[in-house]
Design an enzyme around this catalytic site. Structure first.
Site: not given
Ligand code: TPP
Length: 626
Positions: A38, A126, A156, A186, A188, A345, A366
């Protein structure tokens, strides 16, 4: 704490601009060489990270174990080219190692893991790094009482994860001004524009609504970046969230701010043009300032723990014994407990009463609960997180990732199975054993009485990996003397004789039903072996195989769980490699339960004493061995 004389001078911003360009170039070189990665997600945050490392981070890369080191967590773990290029700039890894990125056997995996000594936790799913950072910051503020800071880089698009907002909520509740979150806005995400694009005001309002201090900046203006890090130190009582407007692919005009370049390595010819535009290959080195010396306020010691004792025959719920044992274990200063707003509980409230300074309420969140526990173990604490067993499923991805982080985590899920009765199926864990067994390297325990519960809780404290204990709502008789030991991986044979004609394998509530069934069958002249399979993973192959051998090569397995993946599956998998695998009569919850008395529900599921009597009688009269 006073700064020491050896602190290196902070780098000037002009130099750091060059370092940021180097990091971009190195991220491109590593990912192009790997053919994946990336780079554009790395380029947007390069200025943010260069200024952080050159002027604000306090970290000794030669001694990552120092207790006063800051923590830098890449919640957007896919920006690993940035992280590794930064490590190279900080002198932690070599050019040669950087070029092993994503190759088999390299420490530089596609997404960071603690295979690298400077990485606290695995990220890449993420929405996890930020909530885990909250746990690290909780340790800094409330336990270690050290001035280290916790820096987290988020994407973002990542901020769409509810877990990020749960985390900011908890961070502000606990006044974690040692936490600084940097959001790389950024515009995107993976497949196009994010929900809010560059609408910085939306982010600001949200961050402030969660009680944090928002600092909106241009993430490529190094003065603004530097100023935000300075400001972030002065957010007394509140976490700081730097909202940095950035450009994805920054520095290479062919792809800057263009959709379609997420997660794509540049082809070699493009990489060449990008490197040229970024000013070529450099070999600059950042002198990251080391931390001031210091020691955590809490030092682990092996203070004697005196576990609770019980009278055989008394009725005590295993969840109660869990709480008693956890409170007793609190004699160890490194043991901490976390709750998801159900401690009355699960009975972890016993720990809260005894050691309130080491009890963290995470409310009904959680993911935040499990994540904070992971963060606390990063700092060497021994966390126990408890909630209803059913509700851990909400945090399953955090548990899965904790295994990749090689975290030592203790989870206790109460209110297991249809045994809970009247509250109905929404509160019943009927899949938890399957889920927890599937976690890499996990330990799964399911005690039936108070004595075994207490003994196993104590062992969980020193167990590595993810350990899970399933506890039961209702009170059942204490079966064991207080002197009995329960090895993880063992099983107890509670009824046995030379003429055993059937063997019943049970755990938790079904063990009590099995004992009743065995007594009734004995009165009919059918002797049965009864096995308490309190350790479901690892499981006692020897005890099970012996029972099968002695009892007509048939086992009756009975569990308060759906048939898939639970005790029955564990027994079958354990014995599948035997020369003559036994026949298994498997009693489990096969239909969707409703509400009712425990006895009605266990009967309806076919896991009560009547059902066991019938199954064991059938086993005894139809098995002929081999
Ligand atoms: C929980 C989860 N869902 C989906 C993905 C797939 N995924 C990897 S990067 C990404 C986009 C992330 O975009 P952003 O947070 O804006 O970071 P950027 O790469 O633009 O800096 C996605 C959907 C993942 N890694 N984790």
């Amino acid at each position: 704490m006073a700064a020491t004389g050896q602190v290196a001078a902070a780098a000037d911003l002009e130099t750091l601009h060059e370092v940021a360009q180097q990091i971009r170039v190195d991220g491109i070189r590593a990912s192009t060489r790997a053919g994946s990665g990336h780079p554009t997600s790395s380029m947007s945050a390069a200025d943010l990270m260069a200024v952080l490392a050159g002027r604000h981070l306090r970290y000794d890369f030669q001694h990552p174990e120092l207790p006063t080191n800051d923590h830098l967590i890449f919640s957007k773990g896919h920006a690993s080219p940035l992280l590794y290029a930064l490590y190279k700039a900080c002198g932690a890894i070599s050019e040669e190692e950087l070029m092993t990125y994503r190759t088999y056997g390299s420490r530089l995996q596609g997404h960071p893991t603690p295979v690298l000594p400077w990485v606290d936790v695995a990220t890449g799913s993420l929405g996890q790094g930020l909530p885990i950072a909250v746990g690290v910051a909780l340790a800094g503020r409330y336990l270690d009482r050290l001035p280290y800071r916790v820096w987290v880089l988020c994407g973002d698009s990542e901020m769409a994860e509810g877990s990020c907002w749960e985390a900011l909520d908890k961070a502000s509740h606990y006044g974690l001004d040692n936490l600084c979150v940097i959001v790389d806005v950024n515009r995107l995400g993976q497949r196009g524009e994010t929900e809010f694009g560059w609408d910085m005001e939306v982010y600001r309002r949200r961050v402030e609504a969660f009680g944090c201090r928002a600092l909106v900046i241009d993430g490529h203006n190094l003065e603004e970046v530097d100023g935000a890090y300075v400001d972030a130190r002065e957010t007394l009582g509140r976490p700081a969230v730097i909202l940095a407007r950035t450009i994805k692919g920054k520095g290479f005009s062919e792809i800057e701010d263009k959709n379609g370049w997420h997660g794509t390595a540049l082809k070699p010819d493009m990489a060449e043009r990008a490197i040229a535009e970024l000013g070529g290959i450099r070999d600059l080195h950042i002198e990251v300032r080391p931390p001031a010396p210091g020691a955590p306020a809490i030092q682990p010691d092996h203070a004697p723990v005196s576990l609770p004792t019980y009278n055989p025959g008394d009725k005590v719920a295993t969840r109660r014994a869990f709480g008693d044992a956890l409170a007793a274990l609190g004699a160890r200063p490194d043991v901490v407990a976390l709750d998801g707003e159900v401690s009355n509980s699960t009975y972890s409230d016993a720990f809260d009463k005894a050691h309130p300074e080491r009890f963290f309420q995470m409310w009904i969140a959680e993911q935040a609960l499990v994540a904070a526990a992971v963060g606390l173990q990063v700092r060497g604490y021994v966390p126990f997180a408890a909630t209803f067993a059913a509700f851990f499923s909400r945090a399953y991805d955090f548990i899965r990732m904790a295994a990749i982080s090689q975290a030592d985590l203790r989870l206790c899920g109460s209110h297991a199975g249809s045994e809970i009765g009247a509250d109905g199926p929404s509160q019943m864990a009927l899949e938890d054993l399957a889920a927890m067994r599937a976690i890499q390297g996990s330990t799964v325990l399911y005690p039936s009485d108070a004595v075994s519960t207490a003994k196993l809780v104590a062992q969980m404290a020193d167990r590595s990996g993810i350990s899970y204990m399933r506890t039961t709502r209702g009170a059942y008789p204490v079966l064991y003397d207080n002197g009995t030991e329960f090895a993880i991986g063992g099983a107890k044979v509670l009824r046995r004789g030379d003429g055993d004609r059937a063997a019943i394998v049970a755990a938790g509530v079904t063990l009590h039903n099995a004992l009743e069934a065995a007594d009734r069958l004995a009165a009919e002249g059918i002797n049965c072996r009864v096995i308490d399979c309190y350790s479901i993973k690892p499981i006692s192959v020897d005890v099970l195989a012996e029972a099968a051998r002695d009892c007509g090569n048939t086992l009756v397995v009975v569990e308060d769980h759906y048939p898939e993946g639970g005790l029955g599956a564990a027994v079958m998998e354990a014995l599948a490699g035997q020369e003559h695998p036994p026949r298994i009569l498997h009693l489990a919850v096969r239909d969707l339960p409703g509400s009712g008395k425990t006895s009605d529900l266990l009967a309806a599921a076919g896991i009560d004493a009547d059902a066991i009597v019938n199954a064991a009688r059938h086993a005894a009269t139809t098995s002929g061995g081999h």
